[in-house]
Motif scaffolding. Structure first.
Motif, PDB file in Angstrom:
ATOM      1  N   ALA A   1      92.678   7.601  18.564  1.00 53.70           N
ATOM      2  CA  ALA A   1      92.566   6.876  17.297  1.00 53.70           C
ATOM      3  C   ALA A   1      91.199   7.111  16.666  1.00 53.70           C
ATOM      4  O   ALA A   1      91.085   7.290  15.447  1.00 53.70           O
ATOM      5  N   ARG A   2      90.164   7.102  17.505  1.00 47.43           N
ATOM      6  CA  ARG A   2      88.810   7.373  17.006  1.00 47.43           C
ATOM      7  C   ARG A   2      88.746   8.769  16.391  1.00 47.43           C
ATOM      8  O   ARG A   2      88.224   8.960  15.289  1.00 47.43           O
ATOM      9  N   ARG A   3      89.291   9.732  17.102  1.00 46.79           N
ATOM     10  CA  ARG A   3      89.263  11.119  16.628  1.00 46.79           C
ATOM     11  C   ARG A   3      90.091  11.285  15.350  1.00 46.79           C
ATOM     12  O   ARG A   3      89.678  11.985  14.416  1.00 46.79           O
TER      13      ARG A   3
ATOM     14  N   ILE B   1      80.549   6.090  10.730  1.00 44.86           N
ATOM     15  CA  ILE B   1      79.936   5.369  11.849  1.00 44.86           C
ATOM     16  C   ILE B   1      80.837   4.232  12.326  1.00 44.86           C
ATOM     17  O   ILE B   1      81.072   4.069  13.528  1.00 44.86           O
ATOM     18  N   ILE B   2      81.364   3.436  11.391  1.00 46.27           N
ATOM     19  CA  ILE B   2      82.038   2.192  11.764  1.00 46.27           C
ATOM     20  C   ILE B   2      83.551   2.318  11.903  1.00 46.27           C
ATOM     21  O   ILE B   2      84.155   1.755  12.821  1.00 46.27           O
ATOM     22  N   GLU B   3      84.211   3.066  11.007  1.00 48.54           N
ATOM     23  CA  GLU B   3      85.675   3.027  10.992  1.00 48.54           C
ATOM     24  C   GLU B   3      86.340   3.713  12.188  1.00 48.54           C
ATOM     25  O   GLU B   3      87.400   3.254  12.637  1.00 48.54           O
ATOM     26  N   PRO B   4      85.784   4.785  12.747  1.00 49.50           N
ATOM     27  CA  PRO B   4      86.397   5.321  13.970  1.00 49.50           C
ATOM     28  C   PRO B   4      86.379   4.316  15.122  1.00 49.50           C
ATOM     29  O   PRO B   4      87.329   4.255  15.915  1.00 49.50           O
ATOM     30  N   GLU B   5      85.317   3.503  15.200  1.00 52.22           N
ATOM     31  CA  GLU B   5      85.258   2.492  16.258  1.00 52.22           C
ATOM     32  C   GLU B   5      86.245   1.361  15.986  1.00 52.22           C
ATOM     33  O   GLU B   5      86.806   0.771  16.922  1.00 52.22           O
ATOM     34  N   ILE B   6      86.464   1.057  14.709  1.00 47.84           N
ATOM     35  CA  ILE B   6      87.488   0.073  14.355  1.00 47.84           C
ATOM     36  C   ILE B   6      88.856   0.575  14.805  1.00 47.84           C
ATOM     37  O   ILE B   6      89.649  -0.170  15.400  1.00 47.84           O
ATOM     38  N   ALA B   7      89.138   1.843  14.546  1.00 57.38           N
ATOM     39  CA  ALA B   7      90.424   2.418  14.948  1.00 57.38           C
ATOM     40  C   ALA B   7      90.578   2.408  16.466  1.00 57.38           C
ATOM     41  O   ALA B   7      91.659   2.111  16.994  1.00 57.38           O
ATOM     42  N   ALA B   8      89.491   2.721  17.175  1.00 62.00           N
ATOM     43  CA  ALA B   8      89.547   2.740  18.641  1.00 62.00           C
ATOM     44  C   ALA B   8      89.840   1.348  19.195  1.00 62.00           C
ATOM     45  O   ALA B   8      90.637   1.183  20.128  1.00 62.00           O
ATOM     46  N   LEU B   9      89.197   0.335  18.617  1.00 62.74           N
ATOM     47  CA  LEU B   9      89.425  -1.038  19.071  1.00 62.74           C
ATOM     48  C   LEU B   9      90.832  -1.505  18.703  1.00 62.74           C
ATOM     49  O   LEU B   9      91.502  -2.192  19.493  1.00 62.74           O
ATOM     50  N   ALA B  10      91.288  -1.110  17.518  1.00 66.05           N
ATOM     51  CA  ALA B  10      92.645  -1.472  17.094  1.00 66.05           C
ATOM     52  C   ALA B  10      93.687  -0.878  18.039  1.00 66.05           C
ATOM     53  O   ALA B  10      94.720  -1.497  18.306  1.00 66.05           O
ATOM     54  N   ALA B  11      93.411   0.317  18.564  1.00 64.76           N
ATOM     55  CA  ALA B  11      94.355   0.952  19.495  1.00 64.76           C
ATOM     56  C   ALA B  11      94.516   0.123  20.765  1.00 64.76           C
ATOM     57  O   ALA B  11      95.600   0.070  21.360  1.00 64.76           O
ATOM     58  N   GLN B  12      93.450  -0.533  21.184  1.00 63.64           N
ATOM     59  CA  GLN B  12      93.512  -1.359  22.389  1.00 63.64           C
ATOM     60  C   GLN B  12      94.299  -2.644  22.148  1.00 63.64           C
ATOM     61  O   GLN B  12      94.905  -3.190  23.068  1.00 63.64           O
TER      62      GLN B  12
ATOM     63  N   ARG C   1      98.646  10.130  11.418  1.00 63.48           N
ATOM     64  CA  ARG C   1      98.031  10.558  12.683  1.00 63.48           C
ATOM     65  C   ARG C   1      97.350   9.381  13.384  1.00 63.48           C
ATOM     66  O   ARG C   1      97.376   9.274  14.617  1.00 63.48           O
ATOM     67  N   ILE C   2      96.751   8.498  12.601  1.00 64.12           N
ATOM     68  CA  ILE C   2      96.117   7.310  13.185  1.00 64.12           C
ATOM     69  C   ILE C   2      97.175   6.409  13.820  1.00 64.12           C
ATOM     70  O   ILE C   2      97.003   5.918  14.943  1.00 64.12           O
ATOM     71  N   ILE C   3      98.280   6.197  13.119  1.00 64.98           N
ATOM     72  CA  ILE C   3      99.360   5.367  13.656  1.00 64.98           C
ATOM     73  C   ILE C   3      99.893   5.954  14.959  1.00 64.98           C
ATOM     74  O   ILE C   3     100.168   5.227  15.927  1.00 64.98           O
ATOM     75  N   ASP C   4     100.031   7.268  15.010  1.00 68.25           N
ATOM     76  CA  ASP C   4     100.533   7.921  16.223  1.00 68.25           C
ATOM     77  C   ASP C   4      99.634   7.602  17.417  1.00 68.25           C
ATOM     78  O   ASP C   4     100.125   7.285  18.512  1.00 68.25           O
TER      79      ASP C   4
END
Length: 229
Positions: free
Chosen positions: A210-212, A105-116, A197-200
């Protein structure tokens, strides 16, 4: 719907250990046979055997002493009668499901925000962490701290103080999903691949990507854990 925890290899091994203790008349204070002997006798891997011993150690039924072996601390049925031991182990499985559900629930949104909000400096920090993680795995050194640090740095990259405080407050709970007895070389390699893959996606500033990538990373790790216990 919650997935029902299956009867894992290590719960079967717990039953075998209990039978062995009874048949051999072992008493609290006695040493169990060496791991290699038990693994061979039960026809199981050393990893599955260690999971069983760890579960029993958490119930204060056995204790592993560095360089000395594993000792019986208490009679099985005096601590937890009958199948209650296995029920407690199943509770642990349910907690793991809850932790991964929370993380999904939480970590994909963290990754999405980190990408921004990622910048060159923080991206380089992530790359160094994954490089150190790869090198430690190759050299058979301690590696799991790099996994924790990777996810902590993602939280810091969001720049959101509330997210940071919440994740810090529950760090010990989340770390249950990284417990040593849940680890293997293959799982650690999977984590590295997921991190790359997240870093990419972060480098491309693709929030959806990043979320995906995080969703896929967590799903793969969870499936691996429950398929291999």
């Amino acid at each position: 719907m919650r997935k029902r925890a299956k009867k894992h290899n290590y719960t079967v091994i717990i039953e075998r250990i209990r039978e062995m203790v009874r048949e051999n008349g072992l008493q609290p204070g006695d040493r169990l046979p060496p791991e290699r002997v038990l693994a061979a006798a039960f026809h199981v891997s050393r990893g599955s055997l260690r999971q069983a011993l760890q579960a029993l150690a958490e119930r204060h039924i056995v204790e592993s002493r560095q360089g000395q072996g594993t000792y019986l601390l208490a009679d099985f049925d005096s601590v937890l009668p009958g199948d209650a031991i296995l029920e407690k182990v199943s509770e642990h499985d349910n907690v793991l499901h809850d932790i991964f559900e929370f993380r999904r629930i939480i970590e994909p949104e963290i990754a999405a925000l980190a990408a921004q909000r990622a910048n060159v400096a923080t991206l380089n920090q992530l790359k160094v962490l994954v490089y150190d993680q790869q090198r430690a795995l190759f050299n058979n050194n301690e590696v799991d701290q790099f996994d924790t640090q990777f996810h902590q740095l993602l939280v810091a990259m969001t720049g959101n103080s509330v997210i940071a405080q919440v994740m810090q407050a529950i760090q010990a709970i989340v770390d249950t999903s990284r417990a040593p007895w849940l680890q293997s070389r293959k799982r650690r390699q999977m984590s590295i691949e997921g991190h790359l893959r997240i870093i990419d996606a972060l480098e491309k500033k693709e929030s959806d990507g990043a979320r995906r990538a995080m969703q896929q990373h967590l799903a793969a790790v969870e499936q691996f854990i429950f398929d291999n216990q």
